[in-house]
Scaffold this active site. Structure first.
Site, PDB file in Angstrom:
ATOM      1  CE1 TYR A 109      14.548 -60.486   3.022  1.00  0.00           C
ATOM      2  CE2 TYR A 109      15.716 -60.595   0.920  1.00  0.00           C
ATOM      3  CZ  TYR A 109      15.704 -60.308   2.283  1.00  0.00           C
ATOM      4  OH  TYR A 109      16.847 -59.836   2.887  1.00  0.00           O
ATOM      5  CE  LYS A 113      15.311 -56.672   3.022  1.00  0.00           C
ATOM      6  NZ  LYS A 113      15.472 -55.938   4.285  1.00  0.00           N
TER       7      LYS A 113
HETATM    8  N1  LIG Z   1      21.683 -62.373   5.999  1.00  0.00           N
HETATM    9  C1  LIG Z   1      21.785 -61.967   4.735  1.00  0.00           C
HETATM   10  O1  LIG Z   1      22.444 -62.618   3.886  1.00  0.00           O
HETATM   11  C2  LIG Z   1      21.118 -60.685   4.308  1.00  0.00           C
HETATM   12  C3  LIG Z   1      21.337 -60.266   2.977  1.00  0.00           C
HETATM   13  C4  LIG Z   1      20.761 -59.084   2.550  1.00  0.00           C
HETATM   14  C5  LIG Z   1      19.999 -58.349   3.437  1.00  0.00           C
HETATM   15  N2  LIG Z   1      19.789 -58.781   4.711  1.00  0.00           N
HETATM   16  C6  LIG Z   1      18.974 -57.944   5.597  1.00  0.00           C
HETATM   17  O2  LIG Z   1      19.695 -57.642   6.766  1.00  0.00           O
HETATM   18  C7  LIG Z   1      18.780 -57.388   7.843  1.00  0.00           C
HETATM   19  C8  LIG Z   1      19.177 -58.213   9.036  1.00  0.00           C
HETATM   20  O3  LIG Z   1      18.916 -59.592   8.738  1.00  0.00           O
HETATM   21  P1  LIG Z   1      19.755 -60.792   9.323  1.00  0.00           P
HETATM   22  O4  LIG Z   1      20.423 -61.466   8.202  1.00  0.00           O
HETATM   23  O5  LIG Z   1      20.567 -60.352  10.501  1.00  0.00           O
HETATM   24  O6  LIG Z   1      18.559 -61.745   9.769  1.00  0.00           O
HETATM   25  P2  LIG Z   1      18.176 -62.348  11.184  1.00  0.00           P
HETATM   26  O7  LIG Z   1      19.352 -62.920  11.849  1.00  0.00           O
HETATM   27  O8  LIG Z   1      16.989 -63.228  10.911  1.00  0.00           O
HETATM   28  O9  LIG Z   1      17.738 -61.067  11.997  1.00  0.00           O
HETATM   29  C9  LIG Z   1      16.540 -60.405  11.694  1.00  0.00           C
HETATM   30  C10 LIG Z   1      16.326 -59.377  12.769  1.00  0.00           C
HETATM   31  O10 LIG Z   1      15.058 -58.745  12.538  1.00  0.00           O
HETATM   32  C11 LIG Z   1      14.394 -58.659  13.771  1.00  0.00           C
HETATM   33  N3  LIG Z   1      12.955 -58.608  13.571  1.00  0.00           N
HETATM   34  C12 LIG Z   1      12.169 -59.449  12.851  1.00  0.00           C
HETATM   35  N4  LIG Z   1      10.870 -59.084  12.965  1.00  0.00           N
HETATM   36  C13 LIG Z   1      10.851 -57.988  13.770  1.00  0.00           C
HETATM   37  C14 LIG Z   1       9.823 -57.148  14.260  1.00  0.00           C
HETATM   38  N5  LIG Z   1       8.530 -57.343  13.941  1.00  0.00           N
HETATM   39  N6  LIG Z   1      10.162 -56.108  15.066  1.00  0.00           N
HETATM   40  C15 LIG Z   1      11.450 -55.889  15.396  1.00  0.00           C
HETATM   41  N7  LIG Z   1      12.477 -56.659  14.977  1.00  0.00           N
HETATM   42  C16 LIG Z   1      12.165 -57.692  14.165  1.00  0.00           C
HETATM   43  C17 LIG Z   1      14.801 -59.910  14.520  1.00  0.00           C
HETATM   44  O11 LIG Z   1      14.557 -59.715  15.889  1.00  0.00           O
HETATM   45  P3  LIG Z   1      14.339 -60.998  16.845  1.00  0.00           P
HETATM   46  O12 LIG Z   1      15.634 -61.723  16.849  1.00  0.00           O
HETATM   47  O13 LIG Z   1      13.988 -60.374  18.142  1.00  0.00           O
HETATM   48  O14 LIG Z   1      13.252 -61.783  16.215  1.00  0.00           O
HETATM   49  C18 LIG Z   1      16.271 -59.979  14.187  1.00  0.00           C
HETATM   50  O15 LIG Z   1      17.014 -59.154  15.060  1.00  0.00           O
HETATM   51  C19 LIG Z   1      17.398 -57.724   7.300  1.00  0.00           C
HETATM   52  O16 LIG Z   1      16.736 -56.538   6.913  1.00  0.00           O
HETATM   53  C20 LIG Z   1      17.693 -58.587   6.085  1.00  0.00           C
HETATM   54  O17 LIG Z   1      16.649 -58.544   5.124  1.00  0.00           O
HETATM   55  C21 LIG Z   1      20.342 -59.923   5.163  1.00  0.00           C
END
Ligand SMILES: NC(=O)c1ccc[n+]([C@@H]2O[C@H](COP(=O)([O-])OP(=O)(O)OC[C@H]3O[C@@H](n4cnc5c(N)ncnc54)[C@H](OP(=O)(O)O)[C@@H]3O)[C@@H](O)[C@H]2O)c1
Length: 191
Positions: A109, A113
């Site tokens: 991961y 990034k």
């Molecule tokens: N949450 C945090 O603390 C955090 C911190 C830093 C960065 N981020 C980043 O923020 C972004 C959003 O993450 P999140 O926290 O909202 O996580 P999340 O709730 O797990 O959402 C991840 C999203 O990615 C989509 N996804 C996964 N595989 C995919 C694929 N093959 N094709 C299209 N869509 C796909 C999922 O779609 P489905 O629901 O349809 O599977 C979901 O909408 C990510 O890039 C993550 O790395 C998050």
């Protein structure tokens, strides 16, 4: 609404073709999809299969989708691309023992990034000539499915920086890595 699997070339191309039937410009592309397959395995024991799965979504996914939708962004004249990155991809922060994320040492991961950050810079340098700005966003630790809702920030707080970068004016930055979401608190994140 268009269904999109960012790991699937044919699906992404088909989505771009379908989008093209509805219009020929795109103002904003937010590459948000991200996974953390493999969880908290220590780096020396991380599985290559898990790492490949992470890179397919977090690294190749944004490139694949950006390539497919670039013609529409170019036509818009002032397209904006936002890459959802993470402080975990910051090499400076990972080396800072005082950082709250120093101990979060996820081989797949975190490196995905870091790669996404360089992809941001690389695309930004080329696309500036087309009026397109490409920036990376750090949403902070947000309560979502990704971390089993352990994050202490709300989805609205996490999304604010992406909205800000998606709506930058012509004098706004490009090739940057930013956190926090309001004009008052926005700050460049250390690469
Ligand atoms: N949450 C945090 O603390 C955090 C911190 C830093 C960065 N981020 C980043 O923020 C972004 C959003 O993450 P999140 O926290 O909202 O996580 P999340 O709730 O797990 O959402 C991840 C999203 O990615 C989509 N996804 C996964 N595989 C995919 C694929 N093959 N094709 C299209 N869509 C796909 C999922 O779609 P489905 O629901 O349809 O599977 C979901 O909408 C990510 O890039 C993550 O790395 C998050």
């Amino acid at each position: 609404m268009l269904a999109l699997d960012v790991t699937d070339d044919a699906n992404v191309k088909a989505a771009a073709v379908a989008y093209g039937k509805t219009g020929d410009t795109l103002d904003v592309l937010v590459n948000n999809a991200g996974v953390a397959t493999g969880g908290y395995a220590v780096p020396s024991e991380a599985s290559l299969d898990d790492m490949r799965a992470v890179y397919e979504v977090n690294v190749f996914g944004p490139v694949r989708v950006t390539h497919a939708f670039l013609p529409f962004l170019s036509k818009a004249g002032q397209g904006r691309i936002v890459m959802m990155s993470s402080s975990l991809g910051s090499i400076a922060e990972q080396l800072d023992m005082t950082s709250g994320t120093y101990g979060v040492n996820l081989l797949g991961y975190n490196s995905s990034k870091s790669a996404l950050n360089m992809i941001t810079v690389s695309l930004a340098k080329e696309l500036a000539a087309h009026g397109i700005k490409v920036n990376a966003a750090n949403p902070g630790y947000v309560a979502t499915d990704l971390n089993k809702h352990q994050g202490y920030r709300t989805v609205e707080q996490g999304a604010a920086i992406a909205v800000h970068l998606a709506t930058l004016g012509p004098m706004g930055p490009t090739a940057g890595f930013f956190n926090d979401g309001t004009e008052a608190t926005i700050g460049r994140h250390a690469w």
